[in-house]
Design a protein around this motif. Structure first.
Motif, PDB file in Angstrom:
ATOM      1  N   LEU A 148       0.850  -1.185   0.000  1.00  0.00           N
ATOM      2  CA  LEU A 148       0.000   0.000   0.000  1.00  0.00           C
ATOM      3  C   LEU A 148       0.887   1.237   0.000  1.00  0.00           C
ATOM      4  O   LEU A 148       1.884   1.296   0.726  1.00  0.00           O
ATOM      5  N   LYS A 149       0.520   2.218  -0.809  1.00  0.00           N
ATOM      6  CA  LYS A 149       1.293   3.454  -0.856  1.00  0.00           C
ATOM      7  C   LYS A 149       0.353   4.651  -0.807  1.00  0.00           C
ATOM      8  O   LYS A 149      -0.519   4.802  -1.673  1.00  0.00           O
ATOM      9  N   ASP A 150       0.530   5.461   0.237  1.00  0.00           N
ATOM     10  CA  ASP A 150      -0.220   6.716   0.400  1.00  0.00           C
ATOM     11  C   ASP A 150      -1.727   6.511   0.286  1.00  0.00           C
ATOM     12  O   ASP A 150      -2.443   7.293  -0.355  1.00  0.00           O
ATOM     13  N   VAL A 151      -2.226   5.452   0.919  1.00  0.00           N
ATOM     14  CA  VAL A 151      -3.640   5.116   0.821  1.00  0.00           C
ATOM     15  C   VAL A 151      -4.468   5.994   1.750  1.00  0.00           C
ATOM     16  O   VAL A 151      -4.162   6.133   2.940  1.00  0.00           O
ATOM     17  N   THR A 152      -5.522   6.576   1.206  1.00  0.00           N
ATOM     18  CA  THR A 152      -6.510   7.286   2.013  1.00  0.00           C
ATOM     19  C   THR A 152      -7.877   6.654   1.758  1.00  0.00           C
ATOM     20  O   THR A 152      -8.112   6.023   0.729  1.00  0.00           O
ATOM     21  N   LEU A 153      -8.761   6.817   2.716  1.00  0.00           N
ATOM     22  CA  LEU A 153     -10.128   6.330   2.574  1.00  0.00           C
ATOM     23  C   LEU A 153     -11.065   7.342   3.205  1.00  0.00           C
ATOM     24  O   LEU A 153     -10.926   7.691   4.379  1.00  0.00           O
ATOM     25  N   SER A 154     -12.010   7.821   2.411  1.00  0.00           N
ATOM     26  CA  SER A 154     -13.037   8.739   2.899  1.00  0.00           C
ATOM     27  C   SER A 154     -14.401   8.140   2.581  1.00  0.00           C
ATOM     28  O   SER A 154     -14.634   7.677   1.461  1.00  0.00           O
ATOM     29  N   LEU A 155     -15.289   8.133   3.564  1.00  0.00           N
ATOM     30  CA  LEU A 155     -16.628   7.588   3.385  1.00  0.00           C
ATOM     31  C   LEU A 155     -17.662   8.634   3.781  1.00  0.00           C
ATOM     32  O   LEU A 155     -17.428   9.435   4.688  1.00  0.00           O
ATOM     33  N   ARG A 156     -18.806   8.600   3.115  1.00  0.00           N
ATOM     34  CA  ARG A 156     -19.845   9.581   3.405  1.00  0.00           C
ATOM     35  C   ARG A 156     -20.688   9.118   4.591  1.00  0.00           C
ATOM     36  O   ARG A 156     -21.216   8.010   4.600  1.00  0.00           O
ATOM     37  N   GLY A 157     -20.778   9.947   5.601  1.00  0.00           N
ATOM     38  CA  GLY A 157     -21.608   9.671   6.759  1.00  0.00           C
ATOM     39  C   GLY A 157     -22.751  10.657   6.843  1.00  0.00           C
ATOM     40  O   GLY A 157     -22.966  11.475   5.939  1.00  0.00           O
TER      41      GLY A 157
ATOM     42  N   ALA B  93     -10.026   2.275  -1.996  1.00  0.00           N
ATOM     43  CA  ALA B  93      -9.226   3.393  -1.505  1.00  0.00           C
ATOM     44  C   ALA B  93      -9.621   4.663  -2.250  1.00  0.00           C
ATOM     45  O   ALA B  93      -9.870   4.637  -3.459  1.00  0.00           O
ATOM     46  N   SER B  94      -9.688   5.764  -1.517  1.00  0.00           N
ATOM     47  CA  SER B  94     -10.036   7.038  -2.150  1.00  0.00           C
ATOM     48  C   SER B  94      -8.887   7.554  -2.995  1.00  0.00           C
ATOM     49  O   SER B  94      -9.096   8.058  -4.108  1.00  0.00           O
ATOM     50  N   THR B  95      -7.675   7.441  -2.466  1.00  0.00           N
ATOM     51  CA  THR B  95      -6.475   7.789  -3.224  1.00  0.00           C
ATOM     52  C   THR B  95      -5.367   6.815  -2.830  1.00  0.00           C
ATOM     53  O   THR B  95      -5.479   6.089  -1.843  1.00  0.00           O
ATOM     54  N   GLY B  96      -4.280   6.824  -3.593  1.00  0.00           N
ATOM     55  CA  GLY B  96      -3.160   5.943  -3.327  1.00  0.00           C
ATOM     56  C   GLY B  96      -3.266   4.648  -4.107  1.00  0.00           C
ATOM     57  O   GLY B  96      -4.203   4.441  -4.883  1.00  0.00           O
ATOM     58  N   SER B  97      -2.303   3.751  -3.912  1.00  0.00           N
ATOM     59  CA  SER B  97      -2.266   2.490  -4.648  1.00  0.00           C
ATOM     60  C   SER B  97      -2.342   1.311  -3.687  1.00  0.00           C
ATOM     61  O   SER B  97      -1.798   1.348  -2.584  1.00  0.00           O
ATOM     62  N   VAL B  98      -3.051   0.267  -4.129  1.00  0.00           N
ATOM     63  CA  VAL B  98      -3.199  -0.971  -3.371  1.00  0.00           C
ATOM     64  C   VAL B  98      -2.786  -2.104  -4.298  1.00  0.00           C
ATOM     65  O   VAL B  98      -3.552  -2.539  -5.157  1.00  0.00           O
ATOM     66  N   ASP B  99      -1.557  -2.570  -4.126  1.00  0.00           N
ATOM     67  CA  ASP B  99      -1.005  -3.607  -4.989  1.00  0.00           C
ATOM     68  C   ASP B  99      -1.006  -4.934  -4.230  1.00  0.00           C
ATOM     69  O   ASP B  99      -0.399  -5.046  -3.165  1.00  0.00           O
ATOM     70  N   VAL B 100      -1.709  -5.923  -4.761  1.00  0.00           N
ATOM     71  CA  VAL B 100      -1.815  -7.230  -4.116  1.00  0.00           C
ATOM     72  C   VAL B 100      -1.435  -8.298  -5.127  1.00  0.00           C
ATOM     73  O   VAL B 100      -2.029  -8.377  -6.209  1.00  0.00           O
ATOM     74  N   LEU B 101      -0.407  -9.079  -4.808  1.00  0.00           N
ATOM     75  CA  LEU B 101       0.088 -10.126  -5.706  1.00  0.00           C
ATOM     76  C   LEU B 101       0.385  -9.574  -7.092  1.00  0.00           C
ATOM     77  O   LEU B 101       0.118 -10.204  -8.114  1.00  0.00           O
ATOM     78  N   GLY B 102       0.922  -8.344  -7.102  1.00  0.00           N
ATOM     79  CA  GLY B 102       1.315  -7.720  -8.360  1.00  0.00           C
ATOM     80  C   GLY B 102       0.188  -7.101  -9.151  1.00  0.00           C
ATOM     81  O   GLY B 102       0.396  -6.615 -10.267  1.00  0.00           O
ATOM     82  N   GLN B 103      -1.028  -7.092  -8.576  1.00  0.00           N
ATOM     83  CA  GLN B 103      -2.185  -6.517  -9.259  1.00  0.00           C
ATOM     84  C   GLN B 103      -2.672  -5.268  -8.524  1.00  0.00           C
ATOM     85  O   GLN B 103      -2.732  -5.251  -7.296  1.00  0.00           O
ATOM     86  N   ASP B 104      -3.021  -4.248  -9.290  1.00  0.00           N
ATOM     87  CA  ASP B 104      -3.505  -2.993  -8.713  1.00  0.00           C
ATOM     88  C   ASP B 104      -5.009  -3.107  -8.480  1.00  0.00           C
ATOM     89  O   ASP B 104      -5.803  -3.074  -9.431  1.00  0.00           O
TER      90      ASP B 104
END
Length: 231
Positions: free
Chosen positions: A8-17, A61-72
């Protein structure tokens, strides 16, 4: 990190409440190696479960990258994410999430059938035996205790031999004896199948069994540093 399974790189998460957008995760960067066991700890509301869901593609993720087993994962639509989880991940929830109208055997066999395994029921039966529930194969969730339901959930998650096991408070709804039994099973399945294990926990005992522990506070990794479980 060599053989990184999750990055994970620079991951952010924003959800609407109800009061508008709420920022859950703030710039998380984290790498998890093949076969590693990582514990996510921290106070309630710190973002642990949300981070686990992002790793599994269950939250985008709202922004950033989520790489799992070489897949984005951020580049995948819902169908691709579902297939990716089916083929590579097992997820265990605190609330078990078993299908109430299916027996234990059917619950475990379902993901195997969806993946096209012709021996789905044989493999499901073998997995139930591994978690000590061969005699409960024909019982429905409502006929089983919480500890037994969680063992079925573990069998369901591990039967497809996933590369990654994600567990969200797997002992949270169980008493001490059942919680210890589930911990032993969880790490036993990890050892047997060589999966990378990431778990969210409030249990210091469970955290101490992990190779590495990451503490979250207010959606951030504490001091951008990772704490050893022994500390």
């Amino acid at each position: 990190m060599p053989d990184a399974v999750i990055a994970l790189k620079d991951v952010t998460l924003s959800l609407r409440g109800n009061a508008g957008m709420v920022e859950i995760l703030h710039g998380i960067s984290l790498t998890i190696g093949k076969g590693e066991t990582l514990g996510l700890i921290g106070p309630s509301g710190s973002g642990k479960s949300s981070l686990l869901m992002v790793m599994g593609g269950l939250e985008n993720a709202s922004t950033g990258s989520v790489d799992v087993l070489g897949q984005d994962l951020t580049a995948m639509n819902e169908d691709r994410l579902a297939r990716f989880r089916r083929d590579h991940m097992g997820v265990v929830f605190q609330s078990f999430n078993l299908i109430p109208t299916m027996t234990a055997l059917e619950n475990v066999a379902t993901p195997l059938e969806l993946a096209g395994h012709k021996d789905a029921f044989d493999r499901a039966a073998a997995e139930l035996e591994t978690v000590g529930l061969a005699q409960r194969a024909d019982h429905y969730p409502a006929q089983m205790s919480g500890g037994e339901q969680q063992r079925v959930a573990l069998a369901r998650a591990s039967a497809p031999r996933p590369d990654i096991l994600l567990a969200d408070e797997p002992t949270g709804n169980l008493d001490g004896a059942n919680g210890t039994a589930i911990m032993d099973l969880l790490f036993g399945l990890r050892d047997r199948h060589g999966a990378t294990l990431v778990l969210v926990t409030h249990s210091n005992t469970l955290a101490q069994r992990c190779d590495r522990v990451v503490r979250l506070t207010d959606g951030r990794v504490d001091d951008t540093a990772e704490a050893r479980a022994a500390e």
